[in-house]
Design a protein around this motif. Structure first.
Motif, PDB file in Angstrom:
ATOM      1  N   SER A  30       0.817  -1.213   0.000  1.00 14.61           N
ATOM      2  CA  SER A  30       0.000   0.000   0.000  1.00 14.61           C
ATOM      3  C   SER A  30       0.851   1.264   0.000  1.00 14.61           C
ATOM      4  O   SER A  30       0.394   2.326  -0.426  1.00 14.61           O
ATOM      5  CB  SER A  30      -0.955   0.014   1.200  1.00 14.61           C
ATOM      6  OG  SER A  30      -0.264   0.310   2.399  1.00 14.61           O
ATOM      7  N   ILE A  31       2.089   1.159   0.435  1.00 12.99           N
ATOM      8  CA  ILE A  31       3.014   2.295   0.407  1.00 12.99           C
ATOM      9  C   ILE A  31       3.493   2.537  -1.024  1.00 12.99           C
ATOM     10  O   ILE A  31       3.929   3.620  -1.369  1.00 12.99           O
ATOM     11  CB  ILE A  31       4.206   2.057   1.364  1.00 12.99           C
ATOM     12  CG1 ILE A  31       3.725   1.893   2.808  1.00 12.99           C
ATOM     13  CG2 ILE A  31       5.227   3.200   1.267  1.00 12.99           C
ATOM     14  CD1 ILE A  31       4.803   1.446   3.788  1.00 12.99           C
ATOM     15  N   GLY A  32       3.392   1.506  -1.836  1.00 16.15           N
ATOM     16  CA  GLY A  32       3.860   1.608  -3.215  1.00 16.15           C
ATOM     17  C   GLY A  32       5.108   0.798  -3.482  1.00 16.15           C
ATOM     18  O   GLY A  32       5.691   0.869  -4.569  1.00 16.15           O
ATOM     19  N   PHE A  33       5.524  -0.001  -2.501  1.00 16.19           N
ATOM     20  CA  PHE A  33       6.687  -0.851  -2.680  1.00 16.19           C
ATOM     21  C   PHE A  33       6.320  -2.028  -3.573  1.00 16.19           C
ATOM     22  O   PHE A  33       5.175  -2.471  -3.599  1.00 16.19           O
ATOM     23  CB  PHE A  33       7.224  -1.352  -1.347  1.00 16.19           C
ATOM     24  CG  PHE A  33       7.645  -0.245  -0.400  1.00 16.19           C
ATOM     25  CD1 PHE A  33       8.124   0.969  -0.865  1.00 16.19           C
ATOM     26  CD2 PHE A  33       7.560  -0.423   0.967  1.00 16.19           C
ATOM     27  CE1 PHE A  33       8.511   1.975   0.005  1.00 16.19           C
ATOM     28  CE2 PHE A  33       7.951   0.576   1.850  1.00 16.19           C
ATOM     29  CZ  PHE A  33       8.423   1.773   1.368  1.00 16.19           C
ATOM     30  N   GLU A  34       7.310  -2.539  -4.286  1.00 15.69           N
ATOM     31  CA  GLU A  34       7.080  -3.636  -5.219  1.00 15.69           C
ATOM     32  C   GLU A  34       7.848  -4.883  -4.792  1.00 15.69           C
ATOM     33  O   GLU A  34       8.773  -4.808  -3.989  1.00 15.69           O
ATOM     34  CB  GLU A  34       7.508  -3.206  -6.622  1.00 15.69           C
ATOM     35  CG  GLU A  34       6.694  -2.027  -7.151  1.00 15.69           C
ATOM     36  CD  GLU A  34       7.136  -1.564  -8.522  1.00 15.69           C
ATOM     37  OE1 GLU A  34       7.793  -2.349  -9.246  1.00 15.69           O
ATOM     38  OE2 GLU A  34       6.815  -0.416  -8.871  1.00 15.69           O
ATOM     39  N   GLN A  35       7.453  -6.015  -5.375  1.00 18.95           N
ATOM     40  CA  GLN A  35       8.108  -7.303  -5.094  1.00 18.95           C
ATOM     41  C   GLN A  35       8.239  -7.539  -3.581  1.00 18.95           C
ATOM     42  O   GLN A  35       9.285  -7.972  -3.092  1.00 18.95           O
ATOM     43  CB  GLN A  35       9.485  -7.377  -5.765  1.00 18.95           C
ATOM     44  CG  GLN A  35       9.473  -7.221  -7.268  1.00 18.95           C
ATOM     45  CD  GLN A  35       8.707  -8.334  -7.954  1.00 18.95           C
ATOM     46  OE1 GLN A  35       8.837  -9.490  -7.601  1.00 18.95           O
ATOM     47  NE2 GLN A  35       7.885  -7.983  -8.925  1.00 18.95           N
ATOM     48  N   VAL A  36       7.177  -7.257  -2.851  1.00 17.17           N
ATOM     49  CA  VAL A  36       7.195  -7.387  -1.390  1.00 17.17           C
ATOM     50  C   VAL A  36       7.124  -8.862  -1.019  1.00 17.17           C
ATOM     51  O   VAL A  36       6.270  -9.600  -1.496  1.00 17.17           O
ATOM     52  CB  VAL A  36       6.014  -6.625  -0.751  1.00 17.17           C
ATOM     53  CG1 VAL A  36       6.014  -6.817   0.764  1.00 17.17           C
ATOM     54  CG2 VAL A  36       6.065  -5.142  -1.121  1.00 17.17           C
ATOM     55  N   ARG A  37       8.056  -9.291  -0.179  1.00 18.84           N
ATOM     56  CA  ARG A  37       8.056 -10.656   0.321  1.00 18.84           C
ATOM     57  C   ARG A  37       8.523 -10.635   1.778  1.00 18.84           C
ATOM     58  O   ARG A  37       9.249  -9.736   2.179  1.00 18.84           O
ATOM     59  CB  ARG A  37       8.906 -11.576  -0.535  1.00 18.84           C
ATOM     60  CG  ARG A  37      10.277 -11.084  -0.850  1.00 18.84           C
ATOM     61  CD  ARG A  37      10.608 -11.308  -2.347  1.00 18.84           C
ATOM     62  NE  ARG A  37      11.977 -10.921  -2.658  1.00 18.84           N
ATOM     63  CZ  ARG A  37      12.307  -9.731  -3.161  1.00 18.84           C
ATOM     64  NH1 ARG A  37      11.418  -8.786  -3.347  1.00 18.84           N
ATOM     65  NH2 ARG A  37      13.554  -9.469  -3.470  1.00 18.84           N
ATOM     66  N   THR A  38       8.088 -11.626   2.527  1.00 14.54           N
ATOM     67  CA  THR A  38       8.441 -11.693   3.946  1.00 14.54           C
ATOM     68  C   THR A  38       9.169 -12.999   4.225  1.00 14.54           C
ATOM     69  O   THR A  38       9.067 -13.963   3.474  1.00 14.54           O
ATOM     70  CB  THR A  38       7.188 -11.611   4.842  1.00 14.54           C
ATOM     71  OG1 THR A  38       6.338 -12.717   4.551  1.00 14.54           O
ATOM     72  CG2 THR A  38       6.446 -10.303   4.629  1.00 14.54           C
ATOM     73  N   TYR A  39       9.889 -12.977   5.334  1.00 13.52           N
ATOM     74  CA  TYR A  39      10.555 -14.197   5.782  1.00 13.52           C
ATOM     75  C   TYR A  39      10.227 -14.430   7.245  1.00 13.52           C
ATOM     76  O   TYR A  39      10.470 -13.557   8.082  1.00 13.52           O
ATOM     77  CB  TYR A  39      12.074 -14.099   5.576  1.00 13.52           C
ATOM     78  CG  TYR A  39      12.800 -15.315   6.106  1.00 13.52           C
ATOM     79  CD1 TYR A  39      12.613 -16.569   5.538  1.00 13.52           C
ATOM     80  CD2 TYR A  39      13.626 -15.215   7.210  1.00 13.52           C
ATOM     81  CE1 TYR A  39      13.240 -17.689   6.051  1.00 13.52           C
ATOM     82  CE2 TYR A  39      14.270 -16.329   7.715  1.00 13.52           C
ATOM     83  CZ  TYR A  39      14.069 -17.562   7.138  1.00 13.52           C
ATOM     84  OH  TYR A  39      14.691 -18.674   7.647  1.00 13.52           O
ATOM     85  N   ILE A  40       9.694 -15.539   7.552  1.00 11.25           N
ATOM     86  CA  ILE A  40       9.205 -16.012   8.846  1.00 11.25           C
ATOM     87  C   ILE A  40       8.389 -14.935   9.566  1.00 11.25           C
ATOM     88  O   ILE A  40       8.168 -13.839   9.063  1.00 11.25           O
ATOM     89  CB  ILE A  40      10.303 -16.657   9.725  1.00 11.25           C
ATOM     90  CG1 ILE A  40      11.380 -15.679  10.132  1.00 11.25           C
ATOM     91  CG2 ILE A  40      10.881 -17.868   9.032  1.00 11.25           C
ATOM     92  CD1 ILE A  40      12.402 -16.271  11.094  1.00 11.25           C
ATOM     93  N   GLN A  41       7.925 -15.260  10.744  1.00 10.29           N
ATOM     94  CA  GLN A  41       6.964 -14.422  11.457  1.00 10.29           C
ATOM     95  C   GLN A  41       7.598 -13.307  12.309  1.00 10.29           C
ATOM     96  O   GLN A  41       6.895 -12.666  13.065  1.00 10.29           O
ATOM     97  CB  GLN A  41       6.105 -15.302  12.375  1.00 10.29           C
ATOM     98  CG  GLN A  41       5.238 -16.285  11.643  1.00 10.29           C
ATOM     99  CD  GLN A  41       4.128 -15.612  10.853  1.00 10.29           C
ATOM    100  OE1 GLN A  41       3.521 -14.656  11.285  1.00 10.29           O
ATOM    101  NE2 GLN A  41       3.881 -16.116   9.660  1.00 10.29           N
ATOM    102  N   SER A  42       8.897 -13.089  12.185  1.00 11.73           N
ATOM    103  CA  SER A  42       9.532 -12.119  13.087  1.00 11.73           C
ATOM    104  C   SER A  42       9.741 -10.736  12.469  1.00 11.73           C
ATOM    105  O   SER A  42      10.496  -9.935  12.997  1.00 11.73           O
ATOM    106  CB  SER A  42      10.854 -12.682  13.602  1.00 11.73           C
ATOM    107  OG  SER A  42      11.719 -12.959  12.532  1.00 11.73           O
ATOM    108  N   GLY A  43       9.076 -10.459  11.348  1.00  9.91           N
ATOM    109  CA  GLY A  43       9.125  -9.103  10.818  1.00  9.91           C
ATOM    110  C   GLY A  43      10.308  -8.816   9.924  1.00  9.91           C
ATOM    111  O   GLY A  43      11.043  -7.851  10.143  1.00  9.91           O
TER     112      GLY A  43
END
Length: 179
Positions: A30-43
């Protein structure tokens, strides 16, 4: 577009400040960042955006997180290049660690003063080793991170800078994901 890594401090720890990673991806998108991906549940969030100063990215992210989640989340942002540099600066040979020894890395929001670093380096531990390189601290924990003197809170208090800590396996996985 450059790749950035956002490290969120204090979410999903001990049942507090719970955030699902899908929700986190939505917020970053929603900020406009692209290719957003996460790794594990710790942020840990890897994303791409136009070149920006990390201070501007931090402000955008923290503001959007507070609005969306209704609580504050401290954030440290590193470029993929800074991440790679931190890995290369690791003073410990991971291959020489024994099975029960683990390496942790504390990423600092800013470079601490020389006086603060000297004060921290004067702290001795019979079980852990500690080194600091610029805006990164490396801790070899021989009895587990929960028993180390060099906890994230301890490092923040001694260095008087915000920090967030990740284990070496997470550091390496995030590096792989940021390629």
């Amino acid at each position: 577009m450059p790749t950035y890594i956002a490290l969120l401090r204090g979410i999903n720890v001990g049942g507090h400040k719970k955030v699902k990673m899908d929700r986190l991806k939505e917020i970053f998108s929603s900020i406009g960042f692209e290719q957003v991906r996460t790794y594990i549940q710790s942020g840990n969030v890897i994303f791409e955006t136009r070149p920006l100063e990390t201070s501007e990215l931090i402000q955008q992210i923290e503001s959007q997180l507070k609005e969306a989640l209704e609580f504050e989340v401290p954030v440290i942002v590193k470029t993929a290049e800074e991440w790679k540099t931190a890995i290369g600066a690791n003073p410990f040979d991971v291959d020489l660690l024994k099975e029960d020894e683990k390496l942790h890395v504390s990423f600092l929001a800013e470079k601490p003063s020389t006086e603060a670093v000297e004060k921290l380096l004067s702290v001795e531990s019979d079980i852990d080793d500690f080194q600091i390189e610029g805006k990164t601290a490396y801790i070899v924990c021989r009895k587990g991170y929960k028993k180390t003197v060099f906890s994230n809170t301890f490092i923040e208090k001694k260095l008087k800078v915000a920090a967030t800590t990740r284990n070496w396996n997470s550091v390496m996985k995030i590096a792989e994901m940021s390629k």
